[in-house]
Design an enzyme around this catalytic site. Structure first.
Site, PDB file in Angstrom:
ATOM      1  N   THR A  54       5.197  -3.358   3.327  1.00  0.00           N
ATOM      2  CA  THR A  54       5.849  -4.170   2.950  1.00  0.00           C
ATOM      3  C   THR A  54       6.857  -3.780   2.519  1.00  0.00           C
ATOM      4  O   THR A  54       7.874  -4.266   2.013  1.00  0.00           O
ATOM      5  CB  THR A  54       4.194  -4.538   1.676  1.00  0.00           C
ATOM      6  OG1 THR A  54       3.015  -4.325   3.023  1.00  0.00           O
ATOM      7  CG2 THR A  54       4.726  -5.679   0.879  1.00  0.00           C
ATOM      8  N   ILE A  55       6.819  -2.232   1.042  1.00  0.00           N
ATOM      9  CA  ILE A  55       7.875  -2.709   0.377  1.00  0.00           C
ATOM     10  C   ILE A  55       8.988  -1.918   1.892  1.00  0.00           C
ATOM     11  O   ILE A  55      10.098  -1.567   1.418  1.00  0.00           O
ATOM     12  CB  ILE A  55       7.824  -1.597   0.096  1.00  0.00           C
ATOM     13  CG1 ILE A  55       6.802  -2.491  -1.420  1.00  0.00           C
ATOM     14  CG2 ILE A  55       9.423  -0.631  -1.296  1.00  0.00           C
ATOM     15  CD1 ILE A  55       7.049  -2.905  -1.842  1.00  0.00           C
ATOM     16  N   GLY A  63       3.604   3.550  -7.308  1.00  0.00           N
ATOM     17  CA  GLY A  63       2.009   3.326  -7.065  1.00  0.00           C
ATOM     18  C   GLY A  63       2.278   5.236  -7.667  1.00  0.00           C
ATOM     19  O   GLY A  63       0.959   5.743  -7.471  1.00  0.00           O
ATOM     20  N   SER A  71       7.640   0.070 -10.320  1.00  0.00           N
ATOM     21  CA  SER A  71       6.288  -0.741 -10.201  1.00  0.00           C
ATOM     22  C   SER A  71       7.258  -2.542 -10.175  1.00  0.00           C
ATOM     23  O   SER A  71       7.681  -2.924 -10.628  1.00  0.00           O
ATOM     24  CB  SER A  71       5.329  -0.973 -10.633  1.00  0.00           C
ATOM     25  OG  SER A  71       4.986  -2.068 -12.201  1.00  0.00           O
ATOM     26  N   CYS A  72       6.322  -3.223  -9.220  1.00  0.00           N
ATOM     27  CA  CYS A  72       6.824  -4.804  -9.588  1.00  0.00           C
ATOM     28  C   CYS A  72       6.747  -5.329 -10.599  1.00  0.00           C
ATOM     29  O   CYS A  72       7.366  -5.913 -11.191  1.00  0.00           O
ATOM     30  CB  CYS A  72       6.128  -5.732  -8.934  1.00  0.00           C
ATOM     31  SG  CYS A  72       4.031  -5.356  -8.768  1.00  0.00           S
ATOM     32  N   ASN A  73       5.958  -5.184 -11.448  1.00  0.00           N
ATOM     33  CA  ASN A  73       5.131  -5.999 -12.660  1.00  0.00           C
ATOM     34  C   ASN A  73       6.006  -4.308 -13.959  1.00  0.00           C
ATOM     35  O   ASN A  73       6.551  -5.844 -15.123  1.00  0.00           O
ATOM     36  CB  ASN A  73       3.763  -5.020 -13.321  1.00  0.00           C
ATOM     37  CG  ASN A  73       3.218  -6.495 -12.389  1.00  0.00           C
ATOM     38  OD1 ASN A  73       2.963  -7.384 -12.773  1.00  0.00           O
ATOM     39  ND2 ASN A  73       1.794  -5.882 -11.652  1.00  0.00           N
ATOM     40  N   HIS A 118       0.028  -0.945 -17.214  1.00  0.00           N
ATOM     41  CA  HIS A 118       1.220  -2.079 -16.662  1.00  0.00           C
ATOM     42  C   HIS A 118       2.125  -2.378 -17.776  1.00  0.00           C
ATOM     43  O   HIS A 118       3.110  -1.661 -17.176  1.00  0.00           O
ATOM     44  CB  HIS A 118       0.878  -3.372 -16.103  1.00  0.00           C
ATOM     45  CG  HIS A 118      -0.040  -3.434 -15.239  1.00  0.00           C
ATOM     46  ND1 HIS A 118      -1.599  -3.376 -15.805  1.00  0.00           N
ATOM     47  CD2 HIS A 118      -0.171  -3.156 -14.025  1.00  0.00           C
ATOM     48  CE1 HIS A 118      -2.229  -3.670 -14.185  1.00  0.00           C
ATOM     49  NE2 HIS A 118      -1.537  -2.786 -13.281  1.00  0.00           N
ATOM     50  N   HIS A 176       2.392 -12.604  -8.560  1.00  0.00           N
ATOM     51  CA  HIS A 176       2.367 -12.181 -10.147  1.00  0.00           C
ATOM     52  C   HIS A 176       2.615 -13.177 -11.360  1.00  0.00           C
ATOM     53  O   HIS A 176       3.431 -13.701 -10.983  1.00  0.00           O
ATOM     54  CB  HIS A 176       2.434 -11.235 -10.633  1.00  0.00           C
ATOM     55  CG  HIS A 176       2.225  -9.816  -9.908  1.00  0.00           C
ATOM     56  ND1 HIS A 176       0.770  -9.525  -9.243  1.00  0.00           N
ATOM     57  CD2 HIS A 176       2.895  -8.661  -9.053  1.00  0.00           C
ATOM     58  CE1 HIS A 176       0.843  -8.828  -8.313  1.00  0.00           C
ATOM     59  NE2 HIS A 176       2.067  -7.624  -8.541  1.00  0.00           N
TER      60      HIS A 176
HETATM   61  P1  NAD Z   1       2.133  -0.770   2.147  1.00  0.00           P
HETATM   62  O1  NAD Z   1       0.692   0.087   2.953  1.00  0.00           O
HETATM   63  O2  NAD Z   1       1.451  -2.007   2.605  1.00  0.00           O
HETATM   64  O3  NAD Z   1       2.880   0.285   3.879  1.00  0.00           O
HETATM   65  C1  NAD Z   1       3.046   1.940   3.220  1.00  0.00           C
HETATM   66  C2  NAD Z   1       2.846   1.749   4.427  1.00  0.00           C
HETATM   67  O4  NAD Z   1       3.559   3.384   4.962  1.00  0.00           O
HETATM   68  C3  NAD Z   1       2.047   1.026   6.222  1.00  0.00           C
HETATM   69  O5  NAD Z   1       3.124   0.955   7.551  1.00  0.00           O
HETATM   70  C4  NAD Z   1       1.539   2.582   6.375  1.00  0.00           C
HETATM   71  O6  NAD Z   1       1.312   2.904   7.926  1.00  0.00           O
HETATM   72  C5  NAD Z   1       2.691   3.835   6.638  1.00  0.00           C
HETATM   73  N1  NAD Z   1       1.898   5.189   5.729  1.00  0.00           N
HETATM   74  C6  NAD Z   1       1.099   5.326   5.872  1.00  0.00           C
HETATM   75  N2  NAD Z   1       0.370   6.841   5.024  1.00  0.00           N
HETATM   76  C7  NAD Z   1       1.632   7.735   6.015  1.00  0.00           C
HETATM   77  C8  NAD Z   1       2.306   8.944   6.113  1.00  0.00           C
HETATM   78  N3  NAD Z   1       1.481   9.860   5.653  1.00  0.00           N
HETATM   79  N4  NAD Z   1       2.952   9.124   6.673  1.00  0.00           N
HETATM   80  C9  NAD Z   1       4.468   7.645   6.792  1.00  0.00           C
HETATM   81  N5  NAD Z   1       4.091   6.781   6.546  1.00  0.00           N
HETATM   82  C10 NAD Z   1       2.441   6.104   6.198  1.00  0.00           C
HETATM   83  O7  NAD Z   1       2.971  -0.013   1.041  1.00  0.00           O
HETATM   84  P2  NAD Z   1       3.027  -1.097  -0.178  1.00  0.00           P
HETATM   85  O8  NAD Z   1       2.506  -2.042  -0.599  1.00  0.00           O
HETATM   86  O9  NAD Z   1       4.113  -1.178   0.842  1.00  0.00           O
HETATM   87  O10 NAD Z   1       3.524  -0.053  -0.990  1.00  0.00           O
HETATM   88  C11 NAD Z   1       4.301   1.423  -1.088  1.00  0.00           C
HETATM   89  C12 NAD Z   1       4.124   1.730  -1.973  1.00  0.00           C
HETATM   90  O11 NAD Z   1       5.207   0.830  -3.100  1.00  0.00           O
HETATM   91  C13 NAD Z   1       3.013   1.918  -3.154  1.00  0.00           C
HETATM   92  O12 NAD Z   1       4.135   3.372  -3.989  1.00  0.00           O
HETATM   93  C14 NAD Z   1       3.002   0.819  -3.665  1.00  0.00           C
HETATM   94  O13 NAD Z   1       2.545   0.899  -5.487  1.00  0.00           O
HETATM   95  C15 NAD Z   1       4.389   0.587  -4.369  1.00  0.00           C
HETATM   96  N6  NAD Z   1       4.309  -1.237  -3.913  1.00  0.00           N
HETATM   97  C16 NAD Z   1       4.180  -2.348  -3.612  1.00  0.00           C
HETATM   98  C17 NAD Z   1       4.350  -3.123  -4.194  1.00  0.00           C
HETATM   99  C18 NAD Z   1       3.410  -4.650  -3.629  1.00  0.00           C
HETATM  100  O14 NAD Z   1       3.351  -5.369  -4.243  1.00  0.00           O
HETATM  101  N7  NAD Z   1       3.433  -4.185  -2.620  1.00  0.00           N
HETATM  102  C19 NAD Z   1       4.918  -3.838  -5.066  1.00  0.00           C
HETATM  103  C20 NAD Z   1       5.861  -2.603  -6.103  1.00  0.00           C
HETATM  104  C21 NAD Z   1       5.413  -1.449  -5.566  1.00  0.00           C
END
Ligand code: NAD
Length: 334
Positions: free
Chosen positions: A12-13, A110, A139-141, A194, A220
């Protein structure tokens, strides 16, 4: 030469950070990592990114007909800076790999503050990130709270902040998480982490928060309450918030997160991303030095411009935070 950036964890990010970096003229993506050869890997390939994978999974990629450029370790070796966008907790396990390769690294919210020893928000502490090797983008929040607290504190003085967060339960692509029919205090033990996480960026702010998980995927919504040190009007607060490029006042009949996302679609934002805090101006209310307002936060995209600015500071591509923010915004179309 452009700064060579790798994205480890194309979810996602990660996919958004990759596209945002690609849009800048002073940095480039040298590769992204995928663990499995699924549809996201094929899209990454179609977008022109070199794909790297864990050594143990290279064969699976080959079998699926998705070409790879090598292992994640090889990608990290080629980069000046790695943006780690793996799931929370996984990023920490990658730290020895980055140290071994001698690359700079950014982690996401995270992970906890000590992983980098520095938590970043572009308006709050860009200058302190200049030349740093390790940074955590909050984080986003936390990002959304920092963006509103910093300028109000600067102009009016913030005595304390109390924030109630209604959190989306899952991202739109997440088929495994709930609830689908409940409101969950998350966590029930107060305060939630948060608000206090804001202090990893702004150590002197008195802040607590409570969070509820609700059955929605879009955004959110925060109810923000601040006690201010200065007598002021709602207009004063709106002028301060309105001067911030990453704060957007919603209007024209937008009464919900659903309509904000529709608006983002209509104006052609990539993946319907709203990089800005979305504040309802009519909610901005001041009574006896107490400020209240509602803001909506697009969790999938709000940290994306912050990652670009963090790269620019760490790579010493720009010494002025305001200039970096402006450059990032312009390249993204914000
Ligand atoms: P996600 O699950 O959408 O994406 C994570 C990606 O990493 C996946 O494609 C997964 O296959 C890959 N992955 C897993 N293990 C791996 C490894 N060992 N090596 C390489 N790739 C690997 O997660 P996300 O939502 O993008 O979150 C990523 C970070 O961003 C986290 O720290 C999260 O807390 C933070 N974050 C997320 C959001 C949100 O709302 N989604 C917002 C802000 C911050």
């Amino acid at each position: 030469a452009k700064a060579k950036i790798a994205v480890n964890g194309y979810g996602t990010i990660g996919k958004r950070v990759a596209d945002a970096v690609k849009a800048q003229d002073d940095m480039e993506i040298i590769g992204v990592s995928k663990t499995r050869p699924n549809y996201e890997a094929i899209v990454a390939q179609q977008l022109g990114y070199d794909i790297y994978a864990p050594a143990a999974n290279l064969e699976a990629f080959e079998k699926a007909g998705v070409p790879t450029a090598g292992t994640i370790e090889e990608m990290v070796e080629k980069a000046d800076l790695v943006v780690d966008c793996t799931p929370g907790g996984v990023g920490e396990q990658n730290k020895p790999m980055y140290e071994k390769a001698g690359v700079k690294a950014i982690w996401q919210g995270g992970e906890s503050h000590p992983i980098a020893g520095f938590s970043f928000n572009a308006v709050c502490n860009y200058e302190q990130a200049i030349g740093r090797d390790l940074v955590r983008v909050v984080s986003c929040n936390t990002t959304a709270l920092c963006r509103v607290i910093f300028p109000i504190d600067k102009e009016l003085g913030v005595k304390k902040v109390r924030a109630i967060l209604a959190r989306r339960a899952a991202d739109p692509n997440d088929v495994k998480k709930g609830p689908i029919n409940a409101i969950v205090p998350d966590p029930a033990k107060l305060p939630s982490h948060h608000g206090p996480d804001v202090r990893s960026v702004l150590p002197n702010i008195n802040i607590t928060s409570a969070a509820l998980k609700i059955p929605t995927t879009l955004m959110h919504v925060h109810t923000v309450n601040m006690e201010l040190n200065t007598n002021c009007t709602a207009e004063d607060v709106k002028n301060i918030l309105g001067s911030q490029s990453r704060i957007h006042f919603v209007g024209q009949g937008i009464s919900s997160t659903a309509e904000i996302i529709e608006f983002a679609r209509d104006i052609g934002r990539p993946r319907n991303d709203m990089w800005e805090n979305c504040i309802w101006p009519e909610s901005v209310t001041v009574t006896e030095n107490e400020l209240y307002f509602f803001q909506a936060v697009h969790q999938e995209s709000i940290v994306v411009p912050e990652n670009v600015d963090a790269i620019r500071a760490m790579m010493e591509l720009e010494s002025d935070g305001a200039k970096s923010i402006e450059k990032t915004n312009k390249a993204l179309g914000l």
